[in-house]
Design a protein around this motif. Sequence first.
Motif, short mmCIF file in Angstrom:
data_model
loop_
_atom_site.label_atom_id
_atom_site.label_comp_id
_atom_site.label_asym_id
_atom_site.label_seq_id
_atom_site.Cartn_x
_atom_site.Cartn_y
_atom_site.Cartn_z
N PRO A 193 34.20 41.65 40.94
CA PRO A 193 32.83 42.14 41.14
C PRO A 193 32.15 42.45 39.80
CG PRO A 193 34.39 43.27 42.58
CD PRO A 193 35.20 42.52 41.59
N VAL A 194 30.86 42.16 39.74
CA VAL A 194 30.05 42.46 38.56
C VAL A 194 28.74 43.05 39.05
CG1 VAL A 194 31.08 40.62 37.15
CG2 VAL A 194 29.05 40.13 38.53
N PHE A 205 36.39 51.29 39.89
CA PHE A 205 37.58 50.65 40.44
C PHE A 205 37.43 49.14 40.55
CE2 PHE A 205 40.02 49.06 44.10
CZ PHE A 205 41.30 49.34 43.67
N TYR A 206 36.23 48.64 40.71
CA TYR A 206 36.04 47.20 40.83
C TYR A 206 36.61 46.45 39.61
CZ TYR A 206 32.91 47.50 44.91
OH TYR A 206 32.38 47.70 46.16
N LYS A 211 40.79 42.68 37.78
CA LYS A 211 41.86 42.41 36.83
C LYS A 211 43.18 42.14 37.56
CE LYS A 211 44.32 44.43 32.87
NZ LYS A 211 45.65 44.29 33.47
N VAL A 212 43.47 42.93 38.57
CA VAL A 212 44.72 42.77 39.32
C VAL A 212 44.75 41.41 40.03
CG1 VAL A 212 46.04 43.63 41.30
CG2 VAL A 212 45.20 45.23 39.57
N HIS A 311 25.69 48.60 42.54
CA HIS A 311 25.01 47.35 42.89
C HIS A 311 25.83 46.15 42.40
CE1 HIS A 311 21.04 49.84 42.74
NE2 HIS A 311 21.79 50.13 43.79
N ALA A 312 27.01 46.05 42.93
CA ALA A 312 27.93 44.99 42.50
C ALA A 312 27.87 43.81 43.45
CB ALA A 312 29.36 45.53 42.43
#
Length: 334
Positions: A193-194, A205-206, A211-212, A311-312
Motif C-alpha cells: 500500500p502507498v 503498519f502498511y 515488506k513482509v 488514504h492508502a
Amino acid sequence: MLRFSNAADDEDLDDADSAYGGDSLIGDDTKTLSSYITDYRYEFGRRYHSYRDGAYWGPNDDVANAQQDLAHHMYNLTLDGQLHLAPIANPQDILDLGTGTGIWAIDMADEYPSARVTGVDLSPIQPSFVPPNCIFEIDDITLPWTYPANQFDYIHIRELFGSIPDWDDFFRQCWHCLKPGGYIEVVEHSVQPVADDETMGPDHFYHEWGKVVVDSGRQFGKTFTIWEESASRLKNAGFVDVVERGFKWPMNGWSSDPKLHELGRWNQFRLHGGIEGFMLRLLTTTLHWSYETAQMHLAQMRASLRDFRTHAHLPGTVVYARKPLNPASPPHNY
C-alpha cells in the motif's frame, strides 16, 4: 506442458459435456490421476492444491474461490465493464493462464462465442457447466509448454503475482505460442500500500505489511512485484506496441471519487476476509512464523483496513502488447 482431462468430481469424468479437455496422456489411469489431483492438502484448516503441491501460495477452498470471484468483480469495475483492453478483433483461440475459478474465461467465452477459450490452473475448481466454447485444463504453466507455436490469438494473465519463478522465460513461451499479430495482456496489482498524501506515516503498519509480502515472495522464489515490471519484460521478450495503463484500489472507502470509493469498499471487504488465504502459507511455511504470530500479523492488517484516516491504495497496471506480424525469428530458442 503436461496436459490431461479432468473434472470437478469423479462421476463427471466420462461426461462428454464436461468442461475439461479430452486430450489425455495417461491412458486408463484418468480416475487414478483425478483422485490424486483432488487429494487436497490441508494446513491450519485451509485447503490447498495437491497437484504440484507447494507451487502456489493460496488455498483453493470455497472461501478463497469466493475471493477470486470478488476480485473479478473489482476488475470489471476498474475496466468499466471490459474484459480486456487489448484491441483484439474476432479472436478464435484464447488462453487464460491461472484461470482460478474460471470466471473470466467463462465471461470471455460468452462475449466471443466463435472463439475457443482455454483456462489453465493447478486446481480443478472450475464449474462443469460452462459455455460450449470454454474448456479447462489442469496444469502447471511454469513447466515447459507443449502448445504449438503460433496457436493463440490472445493470452490473458491476471493475478499471477507470486506464482512464476522466471517471468522472462514465461513471457518467451507466451511469445512462442501467440500467432503473429496476437496480443498478450497482463493485469497485476501491487501488494505494498502507498499514499499520495501524508496520511501514511513512516511507522504505519502498511509499510511492514508490504515488506513482509515482498520478502516472502523473494524467499519463495516468485516475485510479487511483477505489476511494475510487466511492460519492460514484455519488450525484452520480443513484443511490440506495449501499452501500460495504471489503476488504483483504495484500501477502504476513504476516497470521495465515486468510482474509487466503490472500489475501496470492495477492496476492504476482499482483504478483510481474504488476507488469511493470501498470506498464511507464506508466513508459516516460507517465513517459518508460528501460526499464532501469523494470526497476530493478520489481525493488525484487519485493524489497519478499518482506518479511514489513512488514504492508502494498491497501485496496479494493465499491460498489453503484440507479437510482431512478421517476426524475423523468435527472440530466444524455442
